[in-house]
Design an enzyme around this catalytic site. Structure first.
Site, PDB file in Angstrom:
ATOM      1  N   ARG A 197      28.337  18.606  -0.933  1.00 22.00           N
ATOM      2  CA  ARG A 197      27.573  18.925  -2.152  1.00 22.00           C
ATOM      3  C   ARG A 197      28.478  19.735  -3.060  1.00 22.00           C
ATOM      4  NH1 ARG A 197      24.661  22.945  -4.432  1.00 22.00           N
ATOM      5  NH2 ARG A 197      22.785  22.339  -5.588  1.00 22.00           N
ATOM      6  N   LYS A 245      31.354  28.789  -4.363  1.00 21.37           N
ATOM      7  CA  LYS A 245      30.560  29.927  -3.872  1.00 21.37           C
ATOM      8  C   LYS A 245      31.375  31.216  -3.808  1.00 21.37           C
ATOM      9  CE  LYS A 245      26.691  27.405  -2.076  1.00 21.37           C
ATOM     10  NZ  LYS A 245      25.954  26.828  -0.974  1.00 21.37           N
TER      11      LYS A 245
HETATM   12  N1  HH2 Z   1      23.628  25.411  -2.320  1.00 19.47           N
HETATM   13  C1  HH2 Z   1      22.994  25.679  -3.478  1.00 19.47           C
HETATM   14  C2  HH2 Z   1      21.820  25.003  -3.832  1.00 19.47           C
HETATM   15  N2  HH2 Z   1      21.313  24.046  -3.034  1.00 19.47           N
HETATM   16  N3  HH2 Z   1      21.453  22.745  -1.059  1.00 19.47           N
HETATM   17  C3  HH2 Z   1      22.069  22.448   0.097  1.00 19.47           C
HETATM   18  N4  HH2 Z   1      21.580  21.484   0.897  1.00 19.47           N
HETATM   19  N5  HH2 Z   1      23.208  23.107   0.491  1.00 19.47           N
HETATM   20  C4  HH2 Z   1      23.763  24.088  -0.254  1.00 19.47           C
HETATM   21  O1  HH2 Z   1      24.794  24.678   0.163  1.00 19.47           O
HETATM   22  C5  HH2 Z   1      23.130  24.444  -1.501  1.00 19.47           C
HETATM   23  C6  HH2 Z   1      21.946  23.739  -1.869  1.00 19.47           C
HETATM   24  C7  HH2 Z   1      23.568  26.712  -4.403  1.00 19.47           C
HETATM   25  O2  HH2 Z   1      24.453  26.150  -5.328  1.00 19.47           O
HETATM   26  P1  HH2 Z   1      24.098  25.821  -6.862  1.00 19.47           P
HETATM   27  O3  HH2 Z   1      23.077  24.755  -6.939  1.00 19.47           O
HETATM   28  O4  HH2 Z   1      25.345  25.516  -7.575  1.00 19.47           O
HETATM   29  O5  HH2 Z   1      23.536  27.183  -7.442  1.00 19.47           O
HETATM   30  P2  HH2 Z   1      22.069  27.670  -7.813  1.00 19.47           P
HETATM   31  O6  HH2 Z   1      21.265  27.683  -6.563  1.00 19.47           O
HETATM   32  O7  HH2 Z   1      22.294  29.044  -8.394  1.00 19.47           O
HETATM   33  O8  HH2 Z   1      21.495  26.711  -8.802  1.00 19.47           O
END
Ligand code: HH2
Length: 294
Positions: free
Chosen positions: A260, A226
Site C-alpha cells: 500500500r 510513515k
Molecule cells: N495505513 C494508513 C491508512 N490505511 N490501511 C492498511 N491496510 N495498512 C496501512 O498500513 C494503512 C492503512 C495510513 O496512511 P495514509 O492513508 O497515507 O494516512 P492517513 O491515515 O493519515 O490518511
C-alpha cells in the site's frame, strides 16, 4: 486450522508476484498527502495516474488515521469517498477499488459505488456489522492490526513480543471474520505498520514478517512515507520515497504480497527488480531504455 501457504492474491497484474495498492486519500488532514486530493476530480485523476503507473488496486480513504486525527462523521466520509469511487469505477481501469473505512454505512455505499474490497484498519472491531456486510456481498477484505485507536495509539505502545502479539491478534480476527461467513480466501492480513508501534516495533515486524506470512493469507504492508522512516532518515514526509522503497523490497523478500503505497512508479521498478533477482519473475524488460550502460 488455516492453510499454511498463502494462496495467490485474487487481484494483481497477470503474472506479477506482487500487487501494488495505490493510495488516494480524499481528506484534508492525512499525514502523507492531506488536502492534495480533497477535490473529487483531482482524486479521480490521481487514481488514473496511479493505475497507469502500475497499481492493480486503488485504496480510497475519507478519514485520516494518523495519530491524534479527529474522527469524521459517517455522512461526511460518505460525501468524500462515494463520488470518487463512482468516478474511478466509471473509467473502467484494470484496478480493484478498495474502500479504507471502519464504518459499515460508508463501506456499504462504497461497494454500491463500485468498490469490491474493504480495508478496515480496526479489523471489524469498530463496527462488527462490517464483517456481515463483507460476507453478504462476497467481497475481499483486509484485517489490520492496531493497538488502541488512532487518537491514542502512539502513547507508549507496549507488547510482550510484538510479532507474536500481532500474529495472535490477526488469527483471532480471522476467526471472527470466517465465523461471520467470510471465506478464508477473501481475507488479507496487515501488521499495521505505525499503528500503535514504536520505531523498534516497526523494524522488528519487518525483520520477522515471514512469521506472519506463515499464517497462510496474503500479507498487506503499508510503510509508505510513515514517520518511522522519517526518524531514521531525518526526512520530511514528501521525501520518504526511497526509504519506503527499501522497506517494500525487504517486505517482499520476506513474503508480503500487497504493498500500500503513495509512490507507485518507484515501487513498481523496485519490486520488478527484486522479483527478478529472487527468481520469482522472469527478468524480461518491459520498457526499453534510451541509454546504453553496463
Ligand atoms: N495505513 C494508513 C491508512 N490505511 N490501511 C492498511 N491496510 N495498512 C496501512 O498500513 C494503512 C492503512 C495510513 O496512511 P495514509 O492513508 O497515507 O494516512 P492517513 O491515515 O493519515 O490518511
Amino acid at each position: 486450522m488455516f492453510a499454511q501457504r498463502a494462496k495467490p492474491a485474487s487481484v494483481g497484474r497477470v503474472g506479477l508476484p506482487f500487487t501494488i495498492m495505490g493510495v488516494v486519500n480524499v481528506t484534508p488532514d492525512s499525514f502523507s498527502d492531506g488536502g492534495t486530493f480533497s477535490d473529487p476530480v483531482a482524486a479521480i485523476v490521481h487514481a488514473r495516474r496511479l493505475a497507469g503507473e502500475g497499481a492493480a488496486m486503488i485504496d480510497v480513504g475519507g478519514e485520516s488515521t494518523r495519530p491524534g486525527a479527529a474522527p469524521v462523521p459517517a455522512e461526511q466520509e460518505h460525501e468524500r469517498v462515494v463520488p470518487v469511487i463512482e468516478g474511478i469505477a466509471g473509467l473502467n481501469l484494470p484496478v480493484q477499488i478498495s474502500i479504507d473505512t471502519m464504518k459499515v454505512a460508508v463501506a456499504e455505499a462504497a461497494l454500491d459505488a463500485g468498490a469490491s474490497y474493504v480495508n478496515d484498519v480496526t479489523a471489524f472491531r469498530h463496527d462488527p456489522d462490517l464483517a456481515a456486510l463483507v460476507a453478504d456481498r462476497g467481497v475481499d477484505c483486509c484485517l489490520m492490526h492496531m493497538l488502541g485507536e488512532p487518537r491514542t495509539m502512539q502513547d507508549d505502545p507496549r507488547y510482550d513480543d510484538v510479532v507474536d502479539d500481532v500474529k495472535a491478534f490477526l488469527l483471532d480476527r480471522m476467526h471472527v471474520a470466517t465465523a461471520a461467513g467470510i471465506p478464508e480466501e477473501r481475507i488479507y492480513l496487515d501488521p499495521g505498520i505505525g499503528f500503535g508501534k514504536t520505531l523498534e516495533h516497526n523494524l522488528e515486524l519487518l525483520r520477522r514478517l515471514d512469521e506472519l506470512v506463515a499464517i497462510g493469507r496474503p500479507l498487506v504492508v503499508g510503510t509508505s512515507r510513515k514517520s518511522f522512516l522519517g526518524r531514521i532518515t531525518g526526512r520530511d514526509v514528501t521525501e520518504r520515497v526511497h526509504a519506503t522503497v527499501a522497506t517494500t523490497v525487504i517486505a517482499f523478500e520476506r513474503g508480503a504480497q500487497v504493498f500500500r503505497v503513495h509512490d507507485v512508479a518507484a515501487t513498481l521498478d523496485a519490486l520488478q527488480v527484486a522479483a527478478a533477482t529472487f527468481g520469482r519473475w522472469p527478468a524480461i524488460p518491459t520498457r526499453t531504455t534510451t541509454t546504453k550502460t553496463t
